[in-house]
Design a protein around this motif. Sequence first.
Motif, PDB file in Angstrom:
ATOM      1  N   LEU A 145       1.038  -1.229  -0.046  1.00 52.06           N
ATOM      2  CA  LEU A 145      -0.237   0.137   0.041  1.00 52.06           C
ATOM      3  C   LEU A 145       1.024   1.442  -0.130  1.00 52.06           C
ATOM      4  N   LYS A 146       0.318   2.232  -0.579  1.00 50.36           N
ATOM      5  CA  LYS A 146       1.305   3.403  -0.783  1.00 50.36           C
ATOM      6  C   LYS A 146       1.471   4.253   0.418  1.00 50.36           C
ATOM      7  N   VAL A 147       0.660   4.248   1.330  1.00 49.27           N
ATOM      8  CA  VAL A 147       0.880   5.177   2.503  1.00 49.27           C
ATOM      9  C   VAL A 147       1.885   4.467   3.311  1.00 49.27           C
ATOM     10  N   VAL A 158      -2.623  19.492  -6.675  1.00 46.66           N
ATOM     11  CA  VAL A 158      -2.256  18.118  -6.160  1.00 46.66           C
ATOM     12  C   VAL A 158      -2.842  16.954  -6.866  1.00 46.66           C
ATOM     13  N   VAL A 159      -2.433  15.868  -6.360  1.00 47.17           N
ATOM     14  CA  VAL A 159      -3.102  14.459  -7.029  1.00 47.17           C
ATOM     15  C   VAL A 159      -3.783  13.576  -6.107  1.00 47.17           C
ATOM     16  N   LEU A 160      -5.041  13.332  -6.367  1.00 47.39           N
ATOM     17  CA  LEU A 160      -5.442  12.190  -5.613  1.00 47.39           C
ATOM     18  C   LEU A 160      -5.016  10.797  -5.930  1.00 47.39           C
ATOM     19  N   ALA A 166      -3.952   1.564  -2.710  1.00 48.01           N
ATOM     20  CA  ALA A 166      -3.673   0.213  -3.338  1.00 48.01           C
ATOM     21  C   ALA A 166      -3.481   0.396  -4.540  1.00 48.01           C
ATOM     22  N   GLY A 167      -3.042   1.436  -5.176  1.00 50.92           N
ATOM     23  CA  GLY A 167      -2.823   1.785  -6.367  1.00 50.92           C
ATOM     24  C   GLY A 167      -1.917   0.948  -7.352  1.00 50.92           C
ATOM     25  N   GLY A 168      -1.811   0.855  -8.572  1.00 58.30           N
ATOM     26  CA  GLY A 168      -1.175   0.224  -9.471  1.00 58.30           C
ATOM     27  C   GLY A 168      -1.606   0.418 -10.950  1.00 58.30           C
ATOM     28  N   GLY A 169      -0.735   0.296 -11.930  1.00 57.58           N
ATOM     29  CA  GLY A 169      -1.079   0.331 -13.137  1.00 57.58           C
ATOM     30  C   GLY A 169      -1.897   1.753 -13.763  1.00 57.58           C
ATOM     31  N   GLY A 170      -1.782   2.622 -12.810  1.00 60.65           N
ATOM     32  CA  GLY A 170      -1.943   4.160 -12.996  1.00 60.65           C
ATOM     33  C   GLY A 170      -3.519   4.341 -12.638  1.00 60.65           C
ATOM     34  N   TYR A 213       1.002  17.693  -6.727  1.00 58.90           N
ATOM     35  CA  TYR A 213       1.329  17.249  -8.301  1.00 58.90           C
ATOM     36  C   TYR A 213       2.711  17.791  -8.896  1.00 58.90           C
ATOM     37  N   ILE A 214       3.579  17.180  -9.170  1.00 53.66           N
ATOM     38  CA  ILE A 214       4.982  17.367  -9.614  1.00 53.66           C
ATOM     39  C   ILE A 214       4.643  17.917 -11.317  1.00 53.66           C
ATOM     40  N   LEU A 215       4.810  19.343 -11.207  1.00 51.40           N
ATOM     41  CA  LEU A 215       4.643  19.676 -12.605  1.00 51.40           C
ATOM     42  C   LEU A 215       5.899  19.639 -13.534  1.00 51.40           C
ATOM     43  N   ARG A 219       9.695  14.009 -14.442  1.00 51.73           N
ATOM     44  CA  ARG A 219       9.819  12.829 -15.231  1.00 51.73           C
ATOM     45  C   ARG A 219       9.932  11.694 -14.508  1.00 51.73           C
ATOM     46  N   HIS A 220       9.415  10.407 -14.911  1.00 49.61           N
ATOM     47  CA  HIS A 220       9.363   9.222 -14.431  1.00 49.61           C
ATOM     48  C   HIS A 220      10.857   8.458 -14.363  1.00 49.61           C
ATOM     49  N   ILE A 221      11.303   8.366 -13.162  1.00 52.80           N
ATOM     50  CA  ILE A 221      12.891   7.984 -13.143  1.00 52.80           C
ATOM     51  C   ILE A 221      12.744   6.745 -12.043  1.00 52.80           C
ATOM     52  N   ILE A 270       7.321   8.386 -21.167  1.00 52.16           N
ATOM     53  CA  ILE A 270       6.448   8.301 -22.280  1.00 52.16           C
ATOM     54  C   ILE A 270       5.223   7.565 -21.674  1.00 52.16           C
ATOM     55  N   GLN A 271       4.171   8.090 -21.296  1.00 55.54           N
ATOM     56  CA  GLN A 271       3.020   7.385 -20.623  1.00 55.54           C
ATOM     57  C   GLN A 271       1.688   7.925 -21.218  1.00 55.54           C
ATOM     58  N   ARG A 272       0.827   7.064 -21.242  1.00 57.30           N
ATOM     59  CA  ARG A 272      -0.517   7.037 -21.528  1.00 57.30           C
ATOM     60  C   ARG A 272      -1.483   6.678 -20.499  1.00 57.30           C
ATOM     61  N   ARG A 273      -2.241   7.522 -19.819  1.00 55.51           N
ATOM     62  CA  ARG A 273      -3.000   7.056 -18.897  1.00 55.51           C
ATOM     63  C   ARG A 273      -2.012   6.506 -17.756  1.00 55.51           C
ATOM     64  N   HIS A 274      -0.943   7.140 -17.429  1.00 60.37           N
ATOM     65  CA  HIS A 274      -0.006   6.687 -16.613  1.00 60.37           C
ATOM     66  C   HIS A 274       0.573   5.209 -16.618  1.00 60.37           C
ATOM     67  N   GLN A 275       0.357   4.774 -18.156  1.00 61.32           N
ATOM     68  CA  GLN A 275       0.916   3.709 -18.528  1.00 61.32           C
ATOM     69  C   GLN A 275       2.149   3.649 -19.327  1.00 61.32           C
ATOM     70  N   ILE A 282      12.692   1.018  -7.474  1.00 65.29           N
ATOM     71  CA  ILE A 282      12.236   2.200  -6.766  1.00 65.29           C
ATOM     72  C   ILE A 282      11.870   3.238  -7.850  1.00 65.29           C
ATOM     73  N   GLU A 283      10.745   3.581  -7.728  1.00 66.62           N
ATOM     74  CA  GLU A 283      10.055   4.625  -8.801  1.00 66.62           C
ATOM     75  C   GLU A 283       9.969   6.057  -8.120  1.00 66.62           C
ATOM     76  N   TYR A 284      10.459   7.012  -8.918  1.00 63.91           N
ATOM     77  CA  TYR A 284      10.813   8.335  -8.169  1.00 63.91           C
ATOM     78  C   TYR A 284       9.787   9.357  -9.334  1.00 63.91           C
ATOM     79  N   LEU A 285       9.668  10.412  -8.913  1.00 59.51           N
ATOM     80  CA  LEU A 285       9.379  11.644  -9.886  1.00 59.51           C
ATOM     81  C   LEU A 285      10.760  12.617  -9.761  1.00 59.51           C
ATOM     82  N   LEU A 286      11.128  13.071 -10.932  1.00 61.88           N
ATOM     83  CA  LEU A 286      12.225  14.051 -11.001  1.00 61.88           C
ATOM     84  C   LEU A 286      11.528  15.462 -11.448  1.00 61.88           C
TER      85      LEU A 286
HETATM   86  P1  ADP Z   1       1.264   3.165 -10.167  1.00 60.89           P
HETATM   87  O1  ADP Z   1       1.393   2.370  -8.723  1.00 60.89           O
HETATM   88  O2  ADP Z   1      -0.318   3.196 -10.654  1.00 60.89           O
HETATM   89  O3  ADP Z   1       2.092   3.009 -11.032  1.00 60.89           O
HETATM   90  P2  ADP Z   1       2.672   5.633  -9.345  1.00 60.89           P
HETATM   91  O4  ADP Z   1       2.687   6.476  -7.934  1.00 60.89           O
HETATM   92  O5  ADP Z   1       3.856   4.717  -9.614  1.00 60.89           O
HETATM   93  O6  ADP Z   1       1.465   4.659  -9.439  1.00 60.89           O
HETATM   94  O7  ADP Z   1       2.434   6.641 -10.437  1.00 60.89           O
HETATM   95  C1  ADP Z   1       2.283   6.403 -11.811  1.00 60.89           C
HETATM   96  C2  ADP Z   1       2.517   7.553 -12.676  1.00 60.89           C
HETATM   97  O8  ADP Z   1       1.497   8.547 -12.436  1.00 60.89           O
HETATM   98  C3  ADP Z   1       3.671   8.448 -12.503  1.00 60.89           C
HETATM   99  O9  ADP Z   1       4.703   7.744 -13.512  1.00 60.89           O
HETATM  100  C4  ADP Z   1       3.485   9.769 -12.923  1.00 60.89           C
HETATM  101  O10 ADP Z   1       3.254   9.900 -14.356  1.00 60.89           O
HETATM  102  C5  ADP Z   1       1.916   9.886 -12.098  1.00 60.89           C
HETATM  103  N1  ADP Z   1       2.079  10.606 -10.983  1.00 60.89           N
HETATM  104  C6  ADP Z   1       1.962   9.872  -9.762  1.00 60.89           C
HETATM  105  N2  ADP Z   1       2.192  10.688  -8.781  1.00 60.89           N
HETATM  106  C7  ADP Z   1       2.305  11.978  -9.314  1.00 60.89           C
HETATM  107  C8  ADP Z   1       2.726  13.140  -8.736  1.00 60.89           C
HETATM  108  N3  ADP Z   1       2.648  13.294  -7.377  1.00 60.89           N
HETATM  109  N4  ADP Z   1       2.627  14.028  -9.367  1.00 60.89           N
HETATM  110  C9  ADP Z   1       2.716  14.137 -10.727  1.00 60.89           C
HETATM  111  N5  ADP Z   1       2.592  13.010 -11.469  1.00 60.89           N
HETATM  112  C10 ADP Z   1       2.380  11.578 -10.706  1.00 60.89           C
END
Ligand code: ADP
Length: 450
Positions: free
Chosen positions: A117-119, A157-159, A163-167, A204-206, A209-211, A233-238, A276-280
């Motif tokens: 779980l994410k929290v 912000v982003v809700l 239990a998230g996964g697959g965007g 929400y990180i404006l 980049r997904h690193i 390079i993602q569509r609907r977070h995929q 380990i997934e991050y946002l840059l």
């Molecule tokens: P999932 O478990 O669904 O893969 P992630 O937390 O890995 O969820 O996020 C998936 C994608 O959603 C990220 O690669 C990014 O594109 C977008 N995203 C998630 N959290 C943020 C955020 N705080 N700010 C901006 N984009 C986000």
Amino acid sequence: MFKRLFVANRGEVAARIVRACRELQIEVVCAASTADLKANFQYLQQADQVVCIGGSAPSASYLQLEQIVQAAKQTNCSALHPGWGFLAENSLFAALCEQHGISFIGPDAATMDMMALKVPARAAAMAAGLPVVPGSEGLLDSPTDAIRVANEVGYPVVLKADAGGGGRGIRRCDNDGEVSKAFADAAREAESAFGNAALYLEKYILGGRHIEFQVLGDGRGKAIHLGERECSIQRRHQKLLEEAPSPMLNSEQRANYGEMSARATAHWNYSGAGTIEYLLDEDGSLYFLEMNTRLQVEHPVSESITGIDLMQQQIIIAAGGSLPCTQDEVQLNGHAIELRVNAEDTDDDFRPTPGELTKFKINGNSIRFDTHLQAGDSVSPFYDSLLGKVIAHANTREQCIDMLVAAIDDADVEGVPTTLGLQRNILLNDDFKNARCDTLWLESFLGGNK
Ligand code: ADP
Ligand code: ADP
Ligand code: MG
């Protein structure tokens, strides 16, 4: 080393596991649903044994914990590989395997729980010294609670689903009104996708980049990192296209962020391969998003630049072996780009396009093609639309782009629409060539704004 291993998955990842077992001289038993048994894919022909584990729908076969463990036991397997998707991140499944004396290829159930779980995962990340995206400390009780936290954190912000996964279950909100509107929607999506409606919130990180960093731990407090991958390079977070290394990091950042990731992995006594997934953000700061306690779809780009076979290493570590090398011995060579080839109609909202692949050939110089399919096979409507992955490895990013475009132009793929045409357009786009694509770029490109 294990004598006989059970493959609890299907398709491309199952074919990849069978290949690794062959190379490690491990006998392999594959699970198959009735639909897959009938399809008789090449990897099923190569297996030492195939066991039908149930009906075509995933819920009747690849998601049946008990049935799968029984099949592994009855075929005398001492190890089980879950692949990705399905039960790969299900700690109950991992625990059930261990209860029956079958080694689950992955970290132990407690580590999987910590990241499930994410929290709680954010808390584990903070405890291991990783920076997380500013956000809610715990779960959100209500839209009012969400609005309060959003104002503390600051818009946008982003809700997100705990239990998230697959965007799924991710909603960007720019003001109070949007939060109150999106809250029920995101909770509903999370409930139907994961059976868990709990939400939390992040800034929400404006321009993010997904690193992600590939790590390997030995479960005894030692860990290394194998560099990063960029998957913006993602569509609907995929993800649709991934590369290594990221054009956004310089070698100092790579070393620092990599060491930080390996240190956290060691701190958790993590065993096996993980990501380990991050946002840059635009200032070059990195924020933890989540950890995937399994091998990633895009692992081949890391294999290409490090020369380390991650699937083999996962199995070796699960069998009690040590890490393949020390951190100093890890060398990153050149660049690699992967295209996820999906059976989807990119002109019709990426509708999955099952059907018979009348032709299916993709090759080229230094091109790796990971797939379970060949001409004459059919793409089933029951499963994921991934047909395979095309991976180029060369000295430079530019060479990879040229090689992939040439491979697409020479490809012989007929029968079902695929994402290859779109991927060709992305590769040839100036923004992509100049590495200017953030995680929203593809949506905007698809909307005709690039
Ligand atoms: P999932 O478990 O669904 O893969 P992630 O937390 O890995 O969820 O996020 C998936 C994608 O959603 C990220 O690669 C990014 O594109 C977008 N995203 C998630 N959290 C943020 C955020 N705080 N700010 C901006 N984009 C986000
Ligand atoms: P990754 O970062 O490895 O792409 P994803 O969250 O996209 O992680 O999920 C992993 C992959 O597993 C997906 O791209 C998909 O191919 C597969 N997958 C996910 N969920 C399922 C499922 N329920 N059934 C089959 N495959 C799945
Ligand atoms: Mg993710």
